[in-house]
Design an enzyme around this catalytic site. Structure first.
Site, PDB file in Angstrom:
ATOM      1  N   ASP A 332       0.858  -1.186   0.000  1.00 10.59           N
ATOM      2  CA  ASP A 332       0.000   0.000   0.000  1.00 10.59           C
ATOM      3  C   ASP A 332       0.880   1.217   0.000  1.00 10.59           C
ATOM      4  O   ASP A 332       2.047   1.135   0.372  1.00 10.59           O
ATOM      5  CB  ASP A 332      -0.793   0.067   1.312  1.00 10.59           C
ATOM      6  CG  ASP A 332      -1.946  -0.904   1.332  1.00 10.59           C
ATOM      7  OD1 ASP A 332      -2.260  -1.435   0.280  1.00 10.59           O
ATOM      8  OD2 ASP A 332      -2.507  -1.096   2.430  1.00 10.59           O
ATOM      9  N   ASP A 624      -5.150  -3.668   4.623  1.00 10.00           N
ATOM     10  CA  ASP A 624      -5.703  -3.205   5.895  1.00 10.00           C
ATOM     11  C   ASP A 624      -7.216  -3.346   5.988  1.00 10.00           C
ATOM     12  O   ASP A 624      -7.760  -3.564   7.048  1.00 10.00           O
ATOM     13  CB  ASP A 624      -5.272  -1.760   6.188  1.00 10.00           C
ATOM     14  CG  ASP A 624      -5.469  -0.847   4.991  1.00 10.00           C
ATOM     15  OD1 ASP A 624      -6.300  -1.187   4.123  1.00 10.00           O
ATOM     16  OD2 ASP A 624      -4.810   0.202   4.918  1.00 10.00           O
ATOM     17  N   ASP A 628      -9.643  -6.637   1.941  1.00  4.10           N
ATOM     18  CA  ASP A 628      -8.299  -7.095   1.571  1.00  4.10           C
ATOM     19  C   ASP A 628      -8.062  -8.534   1.991  1.00  4.10           C
ATOM     20  O   ASP A 628      -7.075  -9.153   1.573  1.00  4.10           O
ATOM     21  CB  ASP A 628      -7.222  -6.220   2.227  1.00  4.10           C
ATOM     22  CG  ASP A 628      -7.130  -4.847   1.571  1.00  4.10           C
ATOM     23  OD1 ASP A 628      -7.543  -4.741   0.407  1.00  4.10           O
ATOM     24  OD2 ASP A 628      -6.657  -3.909   2.221  1.00  4.10           O
TER      25      ASP A 628
END
Ligand code: ATP
Length: 887
Positions: A332, A624, A628
């Site tokens: 990310d 997170d 996901d």
């Protein structure tokens, strides 16, 4: 002080009644009241699994094929009245068990402590403020906020529910998530139909809500059945299973080999059968790597501890092995590669651009006067916002970007408390799929709808734009240009819009934000890259690990940040939309070429991992959100964020990052590589040292000369090495250069061709040296006892020097640090040396082991032989390692 009991039938009565029964209010308990209730009700936790009693853990050490074999040997020795041999074999077994027991005990308690590091937290209202507390500290009467991805921390009577879906499979077995509301249900409703309740341990699949705690700990519904749910994670990994299987096969082989040698010795060499039996028992015991499984468990556990020290908490032990083989890390952006410390840098409206000063969340000293539209925009940012900014330390509770919006509003002269006093009538919570959030307010002058989100999403909802002179038709092209311009600066861009709603509107839904909104403008946030992430990315490059950024952010912002991070000078970018257009046939190739994926949704993440894996990569992936979880599970190493990650993501992941920091992933990879190296070192040392002893004896029997070591001496060598040299390699620090070589092949076994060669070569070399020493001593007219004492000492010294060689698999051992050794190495050598001195010089040892004292010159000669062997082995390592492909 009141002591509210868990209210009866909370699901069937109105929420207000339950709040009253619990002596609670919608704004939560006071801190003092919560503390008092905690003292009375005890922590909100279920009793942990009872630890296995120590005696059982100790006995478990004996439950191993190799140990059975040893015990059989001891029994045979006993039957033949070879009490010393039986005693020494038993001593080896017991020393092994004690070492295994102590080290595994340490490892287990360390793992428990590490598990405690990821103890879940819950958002509650205390003293009217939203705070995060440990789940264990919740008490009846607390008002808890829940949202998608959370595990419900206690039994709750819902006070508010917004599109709330809860997966109650743990409790009811029902796999379809239940939709929740605040309305009471009938009294006799079964658990699965109590829609007004959220039960401890269930998972929030979507939406938001809040509820008052009705029961905690064992009083919860899950507490009633908790005994069924507790499971202790055992210390096992694929590798460990592989080693255990190998050990079993090896034992059979040793047994068959020993039987053959026995038959040969008795039939063809005229050995008395009991002498021959003792010789082969000692041989087999010497050959069996009985300590190996325990040492490898210890190596893994040390790896877990070292990773935890680097802020990466291992939830599933196999990840320790997989991490070291990682070839691609998909990360990310926000918070992992960047600091997630947001500051509003610019406000852009139809009337112009305002630059805002300051960095961080402290608004003091950076006041500015916004134009009227900018003021409306900042008010929208303040109201369409779930975060709180605590004055004083200026810390944010909630989303940092929303915290930054509060700070910007204060700089513009708005008073958050006064602006927010009117409250919020309804909201559509933010979710990564839709990329916006909306709220409904009563301004006094009427009801208004406010939205903020990804700017292109917001633009699509609008027909007009606000300006000082009044609303104008929307100039979408101009805005698209401004958004791209802001994003190219590396700023995160957010758009805002509003719409007046009919009087009396109480709820909003997706149809309300479809169209007819007025665009207020955009803000640009800066979120600087983490300096340590820049370094970690450079380290990955040296280590042959590719880094990919997968973000929900705008393509231009992502590309600019990728450049700042040194991910690529001219990064290839694909957006979620691009990915949707690529055909399945081209997908994997396109993904392989791309460094930055922008405006992606969680489904894209899943497809990206699969595509990378299909090309033979070992993929680590961060995540997170609740959505996901599938990609975290699919990835070879799923990594969840410890701070901003949801419980759902953490539970799906193998690793939880305590600090959400990319650099911690790379540190964990480095430790993973170290663990793998150390396991190989343990094997590279253990097998040839055992092989050397065995070959020496077998050769003597085959060629028909006196045994260079008696059976009981072979057992002695085993005893003295079991808990010393055999163990220290588990504690080896990282070899220099571990991050300067490419990742190992995922399918490569532990025994590389070089290792196999090594095991053979070193075994033969040890045998040759032992025999040479033996015959040389005899040729000097020494008696056979003295010659054997020399052989035993030579073998032990060779193993010490070999240890130094093995400590560096990939480079020379002749460096200052290499020669100095480590604490554990030196301690082990001290014990071995003391043992050998006792063996050689103590009269009692002379009686037990038939050893004899040696002279100083003998000692010097033996050590010189050991040193020489190290030189030979270093040359061999240098010459041959590269031939075997560097492994
Ligand atoms: P990463 O995936 O790297 O963490 P991200 O934080 O940008 O990146 P998301 O959280 O999925 O990813 O956000 C996607 C987009 O949604 C953001 O770029 C932003 O435009 C918008 N967004 C994020 N948070 C909010 C919020 N609280 N309210 C409104 N819009 C938001």
């Amino acid at each position: 002080m009141t002591d509210p009991r868990a209210p009866e039938n909370a699901h069937a009565r109105p929420a207000a009644e339950i709040l009253a029964a619990l002596d609670a209010s919608p704004s939560g308990l006071t801190g003092a009241e919560a503390a008092a209730r905690l003292a009375r009700h005890g922590p909100n936790s279920l009793p942990g699994a009872r630890p296995r009693p120590a005696i059982l853990r100790f006995l478990a050490q004996f439950n191993n094929a190799l140990i059975y074999f040893m015990l059989a040997g001891a029994a045979a020795a006993l039957a033949l009245s070879h009490y010393v041999d039986a005693g020494v074999i038993l001593a080896v077994v017991i020393v092994n068990a004690v070492v295994g027991f102590l080290q595994e005990g340490k490892a287990e308690s360390a793992l428990n402590a590490i598990r405690g590091m990821i103890a879940p937290r819950a958002s509650v209202l205390r003293d009217g403020r939203r705070v995060s507390v440990a789940v264990a500290d919740l008490v009846p009467g607390d008002v808890v906020l829940i949202e998608a991805g959370d595990r419900v921390p206690a039994d709750l009577r819902l006070i508010a529910a917004r599109s709330l879906l809860i997966d109650e499979a743990v409790l009811t077995g029902e796999s379809v998530a239940t939709s929740k509301s605040t309305d009471p249900v009938t009294q006799g409703a079964p658990l699965g139909d109590r829609r007004s309740m959220a039960f401890s341990g269930t998972l929030v699949a979507a939406g938001q809500g809040s509820g008052v705690v009705t029961a905690t700990g064992r009083a919860t519904e899950i507490g009633h059945i908790s005994a069924l749910l507790r499971q202790v994670e055992t210390l096992t990994t694929p590798l460990l299973r592989q080693i255990n299987a190998f050990a079993r096969r090896f034992t059979i082989l040793a047994f068959v080999g020993a039987a053959a040698v026995f038959a040969f010795a008795v039939a063809l060499r005229g050995y008395a059968w009991d002498d021959a039996l003792m010789a082969v028992v000692a041989l087999a015991v010497g050959l069996v790597p009985e300590g190996l499984p325990a040492v490898i468990t210890i190596t893994l556990a040390i790896g877990v501890q070292r990773m935890a020290a680097r802020r990466a908490v291992i939830r599933r032990l196999p990840a320790v092995e997989t991490l070291g083989a990682t070839s691609i890390i998909c990360s990310d952006k926000t918070g992992t590669l960047t600091r997630n410390e947001m500051t509003v840098r610019r406000v852009v409206t139809a009337d112009g651009v305002t630059l805002v000063e300051g960095a961080g969340y402290d608004p003091t000293g950076h006041g500015f006067a916004p134009d009227p539209v900018a003021r409306d925009l900042l008010r929208a940012g303040l109201l369409c916002n779930d975060a709180e900014l605590h004055p004083g330390g200026w810390t944010v509770e909630g989303d940092p970007m929303e915290g930054a919006l509060i700070a910007a509003a204060i700089k513009a002269g708005l008073d958050p408390a006064a602006e927010r006093a009117g409250g919020r009538l309804d909201a559509i919570p933010f979710d990564a799929e839709h990329r916006f959030m909306a709220t409904l307010h009563d301004t006094g002058g009427g009801r208004i709808l406010l939205v903020k989100g990804a700017p292109e999403r917001i633009l699509a909802m609008c027909a007009h734009q606000a300006a000082a002179a009044g609303p104008q038709p929307l100039d979408a092209a101009l805005w698209t240009d401004r958004i791209a311009q802001t994003a190219r600066e590396g700023e995160r861009v957010l758009g805002y819009a509003m719409k007046p709603m009919p009087a009396g509107t109480a709820r909003i839904g997706f149809p309300d934000v479809q169209d007819g909104l007025t665009f207020l403008g955009i803000t640009g946030f800066i979120d600087p890259p983490r300096p340590e992430a820049i370094e970690a990315i450079a380290e990955c490059r040296r280590a042959g690990i590719e880094v990919r950024m997968i973000t929900g952010d705008h393509a231009e912002t992502a590309a600019a940040i990728a450049r700042q991070l040194g991910l690529a000078s001219d990064p290839q970018v694909l957006t979620g939309q691009d990915l949707d257009r690529i055909s399945d046939a081209d997908f994997a190739a396109a993904v392989a070429r791309t460094q930055v994926f922008a405006r992606t949704s969680p489904e894209h993440k899943l497809r990206i991992v699969r595509a990378l894996q299909s090309r033979g990569n070992v993929v680590a992936m961060t995540g997170d959100g609740v959505n996901d979880a599938p990609s975290l599970k699919q990835a070879d190493v799923g990594i969840a964020m410890g701070i901003k990650g949801t419980e759902a993501a953490k539970e799906a992941a193998e690793i939880v990052l305590m600090d959400d920091n990319f650099a911690s992933i790379v540190a964990a990879v480095r430790e993973g590589r170290t663990v793998h190296d150390n396991i190989r070192k343990v094997i590279a040392w253990t097998l040839p040292t055992n092989g050397g002893e065995a070959l020496t004896v077998i050769t003597a029997i085959l060629l028909n000369f006196a045994l260079p070591m008696t059976p009981v001496q072979i057992l002695w060598v085993n005893l003295i090495l079991a808990a010393t040299l055999g163990l220290v390699l588990a504690f080896e620090p990282t070899e220099p250069g571990v991050m300067a070589r490419p990742p190992r092949k995922a399918q490569a076994g532990l025994l590389t061709p070089f290792m196999v060669w090594r095991i053979g070569f070193v075994s033969v070399m040890f045998m040759a040296i032992s025999l040479a020493v033996f015959f040389w001593a005899l040729s000097q007219g020494r008696d056979i006892e003295a010659a054997r004492t020399m052989v035993v000492n030579t073998l032990v010294v060779l193993e010490i020097f070999y240890l130094f060689n093995v400590r560096y698999l990939h480079m020379t051992s002749f460096t200052l640090t290499g020669v100095k050794g480590t604490g554990p190495v030196l301690a082990a050598i001290a014990v071995v040396a003391a043992g050998q001195l006792a063996f050689t010089y103590l009269p009692v040892m002379h009686r037990i082991f038939e050893s004899r004292p040696l002279g100083l010159a003998d000692g010097i000669a033996i050590i010189a032989i050991g040193a020489l062997s190290l030189v030979v082995l270093e040359i061999e390592k240098h010459l041959l390692r590269d031939r075997f492909g560097g492994e």
